[in-house]
Design a protein around this motif. Structure first.
Motif, mmCIF file in Angstrom:
data_model
loop_
_atom_site.group_PDB
_atom_site.id
_atom_site.type_symbol
_atom_site.label_atom_id
_atom_site.label_comp_id
_atom_site.label_asym_id
_atom_site.label_seq_id
_atom_site.Cartn_x
_atom_site.Cartn_y
_atom_site.Cartn_z
ATOM 1 N N ALA A 86 0.811 -1.209 0.000
ATOM 2 C CA ALA A 86 0.000 0.000 0.000
ATOM 3 C C ALA A 86 0.849 1.264 0.000
ATOM 4 C CB ALA A 86 -0.931 0.005 1.203
ATOM 5 N N LYS A 87 2.103 1.123 0.427
ATOM 6 C CA LYS A 87 3.015 2.280 0.480
ATOM 7 C C LYS A 87 4.067 2.218 -0.618
ATOM 8 C CE LYS A 87 2.638 3.047 5.478
ATOM 9 N NZ LYS A 87 3.395 3.195 6.754
ATOM 10 N N ASN A 88 4.006 1.196 -1.481
ATOM 11 C CA ASN A 88 5.032 1.015 -2.532
ATOM 12 C C ASN A 88 6.434 1.043 -1.934
ATOM 13 O OD1 ASN A 88 3.032 0.879 -4.478
ATOM 14 N ND2 ASN A 88 3.311 2.974 -5.188
ATOM 15 N N THR A 89 6.579 0.429 -0.793
ATOM 16 C CA THR A 89 7.833 0.507 -0.044
ATOM 17 C C THR A 89 8.369 -0.885 0.255
ATOM 18 O OG1 THR A 89 7.225 2.627 0.941
ATOM 19 C CG2 THR A 89 8.915 1.332 2.068
ATOM 20 N N VAL A 90 9.678 -1.021 0.106
ATOM 21 C CA VAL A 90 10.381 -2.242 0.455
ATOM 22 C C VAL A 90 11.430 -1.912 1.496
ATOM 23 C CG1 VAL A 90 12.061 -2.007 -1.427
ATOM 24 C CG2 VAL A 90 11.592 -4.276 -0.464
ATOM 25 N N TYR A 91 11.646 -2.845 2.406
ATOM 26 C CA TYR A 91 12.604 -2.661 3.489
ATOM 27 C C TYR A 91 13.656 -3.765 3.450
ATOM 28 C CZ TYR A 91 8.667 0.090 5.256
ATOM 29 O OH TYR A 91 7.630 0.988 5.381
ATOM 30 N N LEU A 92 14.810 -3.455 4.033
ATOM 31 C CA LEU A 92 15.834 -4.469 4.234
ATOM 32 C C LEU A 92 16.363 -4.301 5.649
ATOM 33 C CD1 LEU A 92 17.374 -6.784 2.810
ATOM 34 C CD2 LEU A 92 19.212 -5.128 2.395
ATOM 35 N N GLN A 93 15.995 -5.225 6.507
ATOM 36 C CA GLN A 93 16.513 -5.236 7.874
ATOM 37 C C GLN A 93 17.813 -6.030 7.869
ATOM 38 O OE1 GLN A 93 15.363 -3.751 10.802
ATOM 39 N NE2 GLN A 93 17.305 -4.490 11.637
ATOM 40 N N MET A 94 18.889 -5.389 8.260
ATOM 41 C CA MET A 94 20.205 -6.019 8.219
ATOM 42 C C MET A 94 20.724 -6.150 9.641
ATOM 43 S SD MET A 94 21.853 -4.041 4.933
ATOM 44 C CE MET A 94 21.923 -2.472 5.775
ATOM 45 N N ASN A 95 20.878 -7.371 10.096
ATOM 46 C CA ASN A 95 21.389 -7.660 11.439
ATOM 47 C C ASN A 95 22.740 -8.347 11.353
ATOM 48 O OD1 ASN A 95 18.920 -6.678 12.504
ATOM 49 N ND2 ASN A 95 18.002 -8.723 12.445
ATOM 50 N N SER A 96 23.440 -8.369 12.463
ATOM 51 C CA SER A 96 24.753 -9.036 12.535
ATOM 52 C C SER A 96 25.637 -8.609 11.376
ATOM 53 C CB SER A 96 24.579 -10.558 12.540
ATOM 54 O OG SER A 96 23.759 -10.969 13.605
ATOM 55 N N LEU A 97 25.726 -7.324 11.158
ATOM 56 C CA LEU A 97 26.475 -6.813 10.017
ATOM 57 C C LEU A 97 27.958 -7.113 10.129
ATOM 58 C CD1 LEU A 97 24.515 -3.511 9.536
ATOM 59 C CD2 LEU A 97 24.920 -5.206 7.738
ATOM 60 N N LYS A 98 28.567 -7.355 8.975
ATOM 61 C CA LYS A 98 29.980 -7.666 8.874
ATOM 62 C C LYS A 98 30.665 -6.614 8.000
ATOM 63 C CE LYS A 98 28.837 -12.618 8.846
ATOM 64 N NZ LYS A 98 28.983 -13.886 8.082
ATOM 65 N N PRO A 99 31.966 -6.428 8.155
ATOM 66 C CA PRO A 99 32.666 -5.464 7.294
ATOM 67 C C PRO A 99 32.473 -5.766 5.812
ATOM 68 C CG PRO A 99 34.049 -6.052 9.145
ATOM 69 C CD PRO A 99 32.842 -6.947 9.225
#
Length: 122
Positions: free
Chosen positions: A74-87
């Protein structure tokens, strides 16, 4: 005119988390798949994750279990939740949407955002 705008990038320490957002705006008839790609310095752009309009998801092996893609149609929106990030997650993250612009020709075109920088320090 269709436009994709990303936000949410930044600098984070290894082990931290970030959430990217991407919103499509303009004269849009419908949006099919939406996804995220990234490009590290000196490397080719690589696929990260995809989500269909029905909510089915796929991930690159390097991010599976750490990243989660989601969308609000409905918002034409996509998300990317990024956890445990690495270099090695450092790079410019691009949003991509396969969509049908408003108009008489119902053809699907890929549209890209301008990118948002993600930097993960060790």
């Amino acid at each position: 005119q269709v436009q994709l705008v990303e936000s949410g990038g930044g600098l984070v320490q290894a082990g931290g988390a970030l959430r990217l957002s991407c919103t499509a705006s303009g004269s849009i008839s419908s949006i099919n798949d939406m996804g995220w790609y990234r490009q590290a310095p000196g490397k080719q752009r690589e696929w990260v994750a995809t989500i269909t309009s029905g909510g089915s998801t796929n991930y690159a092996g390097s991010v599976k279990g750490r990243f989660t893609i989601s969308r609000v149609n409905a918002k034409n929106t996509v998300y990317l939740q990024m956890n445990s990030l690495k270099p090695e997650d450092t790079g410019v993250y691009y949003c991509c949407a396969n969509l049908v612009p408003a108009g008489p020709r119902l053809l699907v075109y890929p549209y890209w955002g301008q990118g948002t920088q993600v930097t993960v320090s060790s």
